[in-house]
Design a protein around this motif. Structure first.
Motif, mmCIF file in Angstrom:
data_model
loop_
_atom_site.group_PDB
_atom_site.id
_atom_site.type_symbol
_atom_site.label_atom_id
_atom_site.label_comp_id
_atom_site.label_asym_id
_atom_site.label_seq_id
_atom_site.Cartn_x
_atom_site.Cartn_y
_atom_site.Cartn_z
ATOM 1 N N GLN A 1 0.843 -1.189 0.000
ATOM 2 C CA GLN A 1 0.000 0.000 0.000
ATOM 3 C C GLN A 1 0.887 1.251 0.000
ATOM 4 O O GLN A 1 1.807 1.370 0.798
ATOM 5 C CB GLN A 1 -0.907 0.013 1.216
ATOM 6 C CG GLN A 1 -1.862 1.181 1.258
ATOM 7 C CD GLN A 1 -2.781 1.127 2.473
ATOM 8 O OE1 GLN A 1 -2.734 0.157 3.236
ATOM 9 N NE2 GLN A 1 -3.586 2.141 2.650
ATOM 10 N N VAL A 2 0.580 2.159 -0.902
ATOM 11 C CA VAL A 2 1.368 3.376 -0.999
ATOM 12 C C VAL A 2 0.925 4.365 0.074
ATOM 13 O O VAL A 2 -0.271 4.590 0.280
ATOM 14 C CB VAL A 2 1.222 4.015 -2.387
ATOM 15 C CG1 VAL A 2 1.969 5.338 -2.454
ATOM 16 C CG2 VAL A 2 1.720 3.056 -3.472
ATOM 17 N N GLN A 3 1.904 4.935 0.760
ATOM 18 C CA GLN A 3 1.625 5.984 1.748
ATOM 19 C C GLN A 3 2.501 7.180 1.461
ATOM 20 O O GLN A 3 3.696 7.046 1.218
ATOM 21 C CB GLN A 3 1.893 5.476 3.160
ATOM 22 C CG GLN A 3 0.839 4.513 3.673
ATOM 23 C CD GLN A 3 0.969 4.253 5.159
ATOM 24 O OE1 GLN A 3 2.073 4.055 5.645
ATOM 25 N NE2 GLN A 3 -0.148 4.243 5.864
ATOM 26 N N ALA A 24 7.504 8.929 0.939
ATOM 27 C CA ALA A 24 6.604 8.005 0.249
ATOM 28 C C ALA A 24 7.102 6.587 0.444
ATOM 29 O O ALA A 24 8.299 6.324 0.311
ATOM 30 C CB ALA A 24 6.518 8.338 -1.230
ATOM 31 N N ASP A 99 3.725 9.821 -8.701
ATOM 32 C CA ASP A 99 3.168 8.913 -9.709
ATOM 33 C C ASP A 99 4.209 8.655 -10.790
ATOM 34 O O ASP A 99 5.232 9.356 -10.869
ATOM 35 C CB ASP A 99 1.908 9.510 -10.353
ATOM 36 C CG ASP A 99 0.961 8.440 -10.869
ATOM 37 O OD1 ASP A 99 -0.218 8.449 -10.478
ATOM 38 O OD2 ASP A 99 1.418 7.594 -11.673
ATOM 39 N N TYR A 111 -1.034 9.278 -6.223
ATOM 40 C CA TYR A 111 -0.745 9.059 -4.808
ATOM 41 C C TYR A 111 -0.565 10.393 -4.101
ATOM 42 O O TYR A 111 0.314 11.183 -4.472
ATOM 43 C CB TYR A 111 0.493 8.179 -4.643
ATOM 44 C CG TYR A 111 0.387 6.880 -5.392
ATOM 45 C CD1 TYR A 111 1.207 6.613 -6.481
ATOM 46 C CD2 TYR A 111 -0.557 5.929 -5.024
ATOM 47 C CE1 TYR A 111 1.099 5.422 -7.185
ATOM 48 C CE2 TYR A 111 -0.677 4.739 -5.717
ATOM 49 C CZ TYR A 111 0.147 4.494 -6.791
ATOM 50 O OH TYR A 111 0.027 3.310 -7.484
ATOM 51 N N TRP A 112 -1.379 10.630 -3.099
ATOM 52 C CA TRP A 112 -1.437 11.904 -2.395
ATOM 53 C C TRP A 112 -1.291 11.716 -0.894
ATOM 54 O O TRP A 112 -1.719 10.697 -0.344
ATOM 55 C CB TRP A 112 -2.816 12.545 -2.617
ATOM 56 C CG TRP A 112 -3.075 13.016 -3.978
ATOM 57 C CD1 TRP A 112 -3.206 12.258 -5.100
ATOM 58 C CD2 TRP A 112 -3.269 14.365 -4.365
ATOM 59 N NE1 TRP A 112 -3.472 13.050 -6.176
ATOM 60 C CE2 TRP A 112 -3.530 14.352 -5.752
ATOM 61 C CE3 TRP A 112 -3.287 15.573 -3.689
ATOM 62 C CZ2 TRP A 112 -3.757 15.512 -6.469
ATOM 63 C CZ3 TRP A 112 -3.533 16.728 -4.396
ATOM 64 C CH2 TRP A 112 -3.763 16.692 -5.769
#
Length: 122
Positions: A1-3, A24, A99, A111-112
Motif C-alpha cells: 500500500q502506498v503511503q 513516500a 506517480d 498518490y497523495w
C-alpha cells in the motif's frame, strides 16, 4: 500500500522560510515523479511544483518561481519543498503527490498525502 506523508508546515511571518518534507513508501521512490499542490480556503487547487524521477526536470508555478525550490533524496525516499520569502498569499494546505505518469502531468498524480498546513502572517 502506498503511503505519502507530509511534514514541516507551520506558522511563519511574511518574509520567512519553511521547508516541507514528504516521504513516500510502498513504491519504488526513485521511479516516480513527485510534486506539490496547495489549496487555500475558497480557492482552486494549484500545482506548485513538480520534479521528474531523475531530478533533471522541474516545474514551478509562476506564483512561486524564484522563491520555492523542490528537491528529492531518493535514498531517503523524500521530496522537499524549500519555501523562502513567504507571503500571506502562500497560506494554504500543501499536499505532496507522486506517480509514474509523465512528470509534468501533476494533476494526474495518483498518490497523495493528507497535507501540511502553512500559514504566513503579515
Amino acid at each position: 500500500q502506498v503511503q505519502v506523508v507530509e511534514s514541516g508546515g507551520g506558522l511563519v511571518q511574511a518574509g520567512g522560510s519553511l521547508r516541507l518534507s514528504c516521504t513516500a513508501s510502498g513504491l519504488t521512490f526513485a521511479d516516480v515523479n513527485v510534486g506539490w499542490f496547495r489549496q487555500a480556503p475558497g480557492k482552486e487547487r494549484e500545482g506548485v511544483s513538480c520534479m521528474s524521477w531523475s531530478g533533471d526536470s522541474t516545474y514551478y508555478a509562476d506564483s512561486v518561481k524564484g522563491r520555492f525550490t523542490i528537491s528529492r533524496d531518493n535514498v531517503k525516499n523524500t521530496v522537499y519543498l524549500q519555501m523562502n520569502s513567504l507571503k500571506p498569499g502562500d497560506t494554504a494546505m500543501y499536499c505532496c503527490a507522486a506517480d509514474r505518469v509523465d512528470w509534468w502531468l501533476l494533476p494526474r498524480y495518483a498518490y497523495w498525502g493528507q497535507g501540511t498546513q502553512v500559514t504566513v502572517s503579515s
